[in-house]
Design a protein around this motif. Structure first.
Motif, mmCIF file in Angstrom:
data_model
loop_
_atom_site.group_PDB
_atom_site.id
_atom_site.type_symbol
_atom_site.label_atom_id
_atom_site.label_comp_id
_atom_site.label_asym_id
_atom_site.label_seq_id
_atom_site.Cartn_x
_atom_site.Cartn_y
_atom_site.Cartn_z
ATOM 1 N N GLY A 1 -21.743 42.184 4.944
ATOM 2 C CA GLY A 1 -22.731 42.719 4.009
ATOM 3 C C GLY A 1 -22.140 43.404 2.785
ATOM 4 O O GLY A 1 -22.874 43.900 1.935
ATOM 5 N N VAL A 2 -20.813 43.392 2.667
ATOM 6 C CA VAL A 2 -20.190 44.065 1.527
ATOM 7 C C VAL A 2 -20.328 43.242 0.237
ATOM 8 O O VAL A 2 -20.175 43.764 -0.864
ATOM 9 N N GLY A 3 -20.645 41.937 0.422
ATOM 10 C CA GLY A 3 -20.791 41.065 -0.738
ATOM 11 C C GLY A 3 -19.558 40.208 -0.973
ATOM 12 O O GLY A 3 -19.358 39.652 -2.054
ATOM 13 N N LYS A 4 -18.764 40.057 0.071
ATOM 14 C CA LYS A 4 -17.503 39.305 -0.016
ATOM 15 C C LYS A 4 -17.726 37.861 -0.459
ATOM 16 O O LYS A 4 -17.039 37.372 -1.357
ATOM 17 N N SER A 5 -18.695 37.189 0.159
ATOM 18 C CA SER A 5 -18.929 35.777 -0.180
ATOM 19 C C SER A 5 -19.354 35.633 -1.643
ATOM 20 O O SER A 5 -18.906 34.711 -2.336
ATOM 21 N N THR A 6 -20.189 36.544 -2.112
ATOM 22 C CA THR A 6 -20.647 36.497 -3.504
ATOM 23 C C THR A 6 -19.464 36.667 -4.460
ATOM 24 O O THR A 6 -19.307 35.911 -5.425
ATOM 25 N N VAL A 7 -18.626 37.669 -4.163
ATOM 26 C CA VAL A 7 -17.461 37.918 -5.019
ATOM 27 C C VAL A 7 -16.524 36.706 -4.995
ATOM 28 O O VAL A 7 -16.045 36.251 -6.041
ATOM 29 N N LEU A 8 -16.331 36.153 -3.798
ATOM 30 C CA LEU A 8 -15.394 35.023 -3.683
ATOM 31 C C LEU A 8 -15.898 33.765 -4.375
ATOM 32 O O LEU A 8 -15.111 32.974 -4.889
ATOM 33 N N GLN A 9 -17.207 33.593 -4.403
ATOM 34 C CA GLN A 9 -17.754 32.439 -5.136
ATOM 35 C C GLN A 9 -17.383 32.523 -6.608
ATOM 36 O O GLN A 9 -17.102 31.517 -7.248
#
Ligand code: AMP
Ligand code: MG
Length: 180
Positions: free
Chosen positions: A8-16
């Motif tokens: 939920g930290v937003g890792k996937s969003t940042v990595l995209q």
């Protein structure tokens, strides 16, 4: 290099976003483990992985890290610690580090209240029922594990804050540190 962050930290969003700005391939450690576990009927979804017996998780972890160890120029999306029913389990124990040859860690962090809000509004995952204090503890323990891990490989550690609504800034902070 390795990028971690609690659920939920937003890792996937940042990595995209990172992905659009680099030539590195992004490998999700959990996806590799999930596909291996699913193939032998151990789990039906990725959130069941951390509930498996710890030795089963370690077996899958070893297989996934062996596969990643054969790849070059990758960013590994994973976890510093996994919250199992028995307690925290290292995502990067010594045998994983040896396979991955980690040169740097990026820990994506965020305000625990925002993390809780993001978890509660993500119907695609079966997240843990954590309180704010649980999330504070988890982010703290991850910093300790990062420090311990960096001793083995001399890998650098960078904490990256993912500010609400500004994942591009977090991504930029990572991208500028990917250059040699
Ligand atoms: P994610 O989608 O990144 O949250 O990953 C899904 C699941 O994969 C996690 O909840 C863990 O159960 C598992 N996982 C990911 N990375 C590791 C690792 N390095 N060691 C052990 N389990 C991991
Ligand atoms: Mg993810």
């Amino acid at each position: 290099m390795v990028i971690t962050g609690v659920a939920g930290v937003g890792k996937s969003t940042v990595l995209q976003i990172v992905k659009t700005k680099t030539n590195y391939e992004i490998i999700n450690f959990g996806t590799l483990m999930f596909e291996m576990a699913q193939a032998v009927g151990l789990v039906k979804d990725r959130d069941e992985l951390r509930k498996l017996p710890v030795d089963t998780q370690i077996n899958l972890q070893k297989k996934a890290s062996a596969a990643i160890g054969k790849m070059d120029n990758v960013i590994v999306d994973t976890h510093m610690t996994i919250k199992t029913p028995k307690g925290y389990m290292p995502g990067l124990p010594e045998w994983v580090l040896r396979e991955l040859k980690v040169s740097s860690y990026f820990l994506i962090e965020a305000d625990p209240a925002l993390i809780l809000k993001r978890r509660n509004s993500d119907p695609s995952r079966r997240r843990d029922e954590d309180t704010i204090d649980d999330i504070i503890e988890h982010q703290q323990i991850n910093r300790s594990y990062a420090a311990a891990n960096s001793i083995y490989t001399a890998a650098t550690i960078k904490f990256i804050e993912n500010v609400e609504g500004k994942p591009d800034i977090a991504a930029q902070n990572i991208v500028k540190r990917l250059m040699p």
